[in-house]
Design a protein around this motif. Sequence first.
Motif, short mmCIF file in Angstrom:
data_model
loop_
_atom_site.label_atom_id
_atom_site.label_comp_id
_atom_site.label_asym_id
_atom_site.label_seq_id
_atom_site.Cartn_x
_atom_site.Cartn_y
_atom_site.Cartn_z
N MET A 60 46.36 39.81 36.94
CA MET A 60 44.96 40.17 36.72
C MET A 60 44.04 39.14 37.35
O MET A 60 43.02 39.48 37.94
CB MET A 60 44.69 40.30 35.21
N ARG A 61 44.42 37.86 37.22
CA ARG A 61 43.59 36.81 37.80
C ARG A 61 43.58 36.89 39.31
O ARG A 61 42.60 36.61 39.97
CB ARG A 61 44.11 35.44 37.34
N GLY A 62 44.74 37.34 39.93
CA GLY A 62 44.79 37.49 41.38
C GLY A 62 43.92 38.64 41.87
O GLY A 62 43.41 38.61 42.99
N LEU A 63 43.78 39.70 41.04
CA LEU A 63 42.95 40.83 41.44
C LEU A 63 41.47 40.50 41.33
O LEU A 63 40.67 40.95 42.16
CB LEU A 63 43.28 42.05 40.56
N LEU A 64 41.09 39.76 40.32
CA LEU A 64 39.69 39.39 40.12
C LEU A 64 39.44 38.03 40.74
O LEU A 64 39.50 37.00 40.08
CB LEU A 64 39.35 39.40 38.62
N ASP A 65 39.17 38.03 42.01
CA ASP A 65 38.93 36.78 42.75
C ASP A 65 37.43 36.68 43.03
O ASP A 65 36.86 37.50 43.75
CB ASP A 65 39.71 36.79 44.07
N PHE A 66 36.79 35.65 42.43
CA PHE A 66 35.36 35.44 42.62
C PHE A 66 35.06 34.11 43.34
O PHE A 66 34.05 33.48 43.09
CB PHE A 66 34.64 35.42 41.25
N SER A 67 35.97 33.73 44.23
CA SER A 67 35.79 32.44 44.93
C SER A 67 34.73 32.50 46.01
O SER A 67 34.13 31.48 46.37
CB SER A 67 37.12 31.99 45.53
N SER A 68 34.47 33.71 46.55
CA SER A 68 33.46 33.85 47.59
C SER A 68 32.81 35.22 47.46
O SER A 68 33.28 36.09 46.73
CB SER A 68 34.10 33.68 48.98
N TRP A 69 31.69 35.38 48.19
CA TRP A 69 30.98 36.64 48.14
C TRP A 69 31.82 37.80 48.68
O TRP A 69 31.75 38.92 48.17
CB TRP A 69 29.67 36.54 48.91
N SER A 70 32.58 37.55 49.69
CA SER A 70 33.40 38.62 50.26
C SER A 70 34.47 39.08 49.29
O SER A 70 34.73 40.29 49.13
CB SER A 70 34.05 38.15 51.56
N THR A 71 35.09 38.14 48.61
CA THR A 71 36.11 38.52 47.62
C THR A 71 35.47 39.21 46.42
O THR A 71 36.06 40.13 45.84
CB THR A 71 36.87 37.28 47.17
#
Length: 224
Positions: A1-12
Motif C-alpha cells: 500500500m505504501r508503494g502505491l501511495l507515493d507522494f515524494s513528488s508532484w508527478s508521483t
Amino acid sequence: MRGLLDFSSWSTILTTLFSLVLVSLVLVGIRLVFMQTFQRRRERENRQINERLKVLIAAYKTLGGSFTGVLTVDPAHLRDTRRDTEPNDDTVLDALASVSERRRRIRDAVEAALSDVILLGTEEQVRLAAQAASEMVAGRNVEVAPLVISLRDFIRQALDLTPAPADLIPNQGPLRVNAGGAGARRGGGTEARGKQGGGNAGGGGGMGGGGATVAGVSAPGDAS
C-alpha cells in the motif's frame, strides 16, 4: 500500500491520484452493470408475475363468479338435447335453443379459463384443470369448486394477503352469462323468415289473381 501511495513528488502524486480515480471508476462501472442487470431481471420477473396473476385472476372470476344456481358446467350440446324432444314442437325447440346458447357461452368461457390455468397454473392447479377438461370431453358435468379454491389461495398468497376463511365461503361455480343477444338474433331471424313467407304468399296470391283474369278474358271468347 505504501508503494502505491507515493507522494515524494508532484508527478508521483498525480500518477497516484489518477490511478485511484481510474480504479474507482472501474469499480463504480462494474457495480452499475451488476445493478442494472439485477434490476432488469427483477423487472422482467415482476412483469411475468403480474401477467400470470392477471390471467389467473381472470380465470378465477370466470370459474368462480357465481354462488347460486347451477354451479357445474354442462358440456351437452344442442344436438344432444334435441334427441329427446319432439321435432315439431317449436316452442320447446326455441326454449332449448336459448338454454343451449347460454350453456354454450358458459362452456366456451370455462374452456378458455381451463386452458389458461393449464398454461400458467401451479402443479396442483394444472392437475385439477386437466381433470375438469377430461370430464368435459367425456360429456359429464364438471364441478370447478376445488380449482376455484386453489386459485383463490394462490392469488391471495401471491398478493401477500391472509388466507381466506374457507369454512365461511360457499361453493363457487362458473360465471353466468346473458344469452339475450342470441335470442334477439334468433327472433330477428324468425321475423325475417315470417316476412319472407308473407312475401311469397303475396306473390302466390298475385299469380292466382292473374289466373282469374285470364279466365275472365277467355270466357267470352268461348261463349262466342
